[in-house]
Design an enzyme around this catalytic site. Structure first.
Site, mmCIF file in Angstrom:
data_model
loop_
_atom_site.group_PDB
_atom_site.id
_atom_site.type_symbol
_atom_site.label_atom_id
_atom_site.label_comp_id
_atom_site.label_asym_id
_atom_site.label_seq_id
_atom_site.Cartn_x
_atom_site.Cartn_y
_atom_site.Cartn_z
ATOM 1 N N SER A 121 0.815 -1.215 0.000
ATOM 2 C CA SER A 121 0.000 0.000 0.000
ATOM 3 C C SER A 121 0.847 1.263 0.000
ATOM 4 O O SER A 121 0.532 2.236 -0.698
ATOM 5 C CB SER A 121 -0.936 -0.005 1.211
ATOM 6 N N ASP A 152 10.738 1.000 -1.668
ATOM 7 C CA ASP A 152 9.788 -0.036 -1.271
ATOM 8 C C ASP A 152 9.330 0.226 0.158
ATOM 9 O O ASP A 152 9.947 1.004 0.890
ATOM 10 C CB ASP A 152 10.460 -1.412 -1.375
ATOM 11 N N ALA A 196 7.968 -1.491 4.039
ATOM 12 C CA ALA A 196 8.427 -2.529 4.965
ATOM 13 C C ALA A 196 7.330 -2.785 5.977
ATOM 14 O O ALA A 196 6.515 -1.902 6.280
ATOM 15 C CB ALA A 196 9.707 -2.116 5.671
ATOM 16 N N GLY A 236 4.718 -9.015 3.774
ATOM 17 C CA GLY A 236 3.299 -9.006 4.089
ATOM 18 C C GLY A 236 2.430 -9.029 2.843
ATOM 19 O O GLY A 236 1.309 -9.522 2.859
ATOM 20 N N GLU A 241 11.051 -8.785 -4.333
ATOM 21 C CA GLU A 241 11.489 -7.553 -3.678
ATOM 22 C C GLU A 241 12.962 -7.640 -3.274
ATOM 23 O O GLU A 241 13.723 -6.687 -3.449
ATOM 24 C CB GLU A 241 10.623 -7.276 -2.450
ATOM 25 N N LYS A 285 5.725 1.428 11.926
ATOM 26 C CA LYS A 285 6.525 0.292 11.462
ATOM 27 C C LYS A 285 7.891 0.221 12.153
ATOM 28 O O LYS A 285 8.593 -0.777 12.007
ATOM 29 C CB LYS A 285 6.728 0.390 9.950
#
Length: 261
Positions: free
Chosen positions: A35, A89, A91, A104, A111, A129
């Site tokens: 997302s 990216d 995490a 996830g 990746e 996170k």
């Protein structure tokens, strides 16, 4: 961009928007999955549209590739591009050493391949996170379907000697069927609660027959961009020790984000 984003989405958006500032004309880019990465792809497409940036992209999943192509980005395969300047990216967790748990979104194998084929990796995340120690988020491990129950038993046996608290291992499902990754593999989720030695665990897991790759990203991330719901953004560079803080304004509704999920 919708005007009524929740606080977490606000944080993801501002982190993604700030990370795209690192993109320069002519770069070869790895595009993450998830997302937060989706916000990044949309922000990148906006810069390409408005500034005429020329970038070549490699996606880490089919769904990222579809989003990027739909927004007009030039998407190639990693075999075509060979090496990347930068990967951006998300995490699932990151610690103070910028070690990560990813997977996830079930794209951890591609990746990791893309990130390690890059000169630099930037992680974008909301502040939730960040953890003192990895492991609260279940650690994904990609395994081949053949003999996956045996692989699961070997993983469980291995965890007995590892510095972890929990040892429950579950097969990730989609409905009543095992999830299939883009590589047509399964995902085992390891519910460890705390990982005392991520480097050791990563090395040991990857020696188990049937394991393709695990979601521990050790010494791969260079920079993390952390977004907050109020628009604040922090940039931390593990190599230089630099720590910057700024603010990203939320844009009006009439832009490239309108109509996007």
């Amino acid at each position: 961009m919708p005007a009524d984003l929740n606080p977490i989405d606000n944080a993801k958006f501002v982190a993604a928007r700030r990370a795209v500032d690192f993109v320069e004309d002519g770069m070869k880019l790895g595009l993450g999955t998830g997302s937060t990465a989706a916000w990044m792809v949309r922000s990148l497409a906006e810069r390409v549209r408005d500034e005429g940036l020329r970038v070549t992209c490699v996606a880490t999943s089919r769904r990222t590739a579809e989003l990027a192509v739909g927004l007009g980005l030039d998407v190639r395969t990693l075999d075509e591009v060979k090496w990347l300047d930068l990967t951006i990216d998300g995490a699932d967790e990151f610690d103070t050493h910028l070690n990560l748990i990813k997977g996830g979104g079930a794209a951890l194998l591609q990746e990791k391949i893309v990130a390690t084929a890059s000169d630099q990796m930037i992680v974008i995340a909301d502040a939730a996170k960040e953890v003192a120690q990895l492991g609260a988020f279940p650690l994904p491990v990609e395994v081949i379907p053949f003999g996956w129950r045996t692989t699961k038993a070997l993983v469980e046996e291995t965890l007995v000697s590892m510095d972890v608290i929990g040892r429950e291992v579950t097969l990730r499902m989609t409905g009543d069927q095992p999830l299939r990754t883009d590589g047509q593999n399964h995902i085992l989720d390891l519910h460890l609660n705390r990982i005392g030695n991520p480097r050791q665990l990563s090395l040991v897991l990857n020696q188990i027959p049937g394991v393709v790759e695990n979601g521990l990203f050790i010494d791969i991330c260079d920079t993390v961009v952390v977004g907050h719901p109020d628009g604040r953004v922090q940039v931390r560079d593990i190599n230089s020790g630099r720590f910057d803080e700024g603010r990203v304004a939320l844009p009006p509704v009439e832009n490239i984000f309108a109509g996007q999920d």
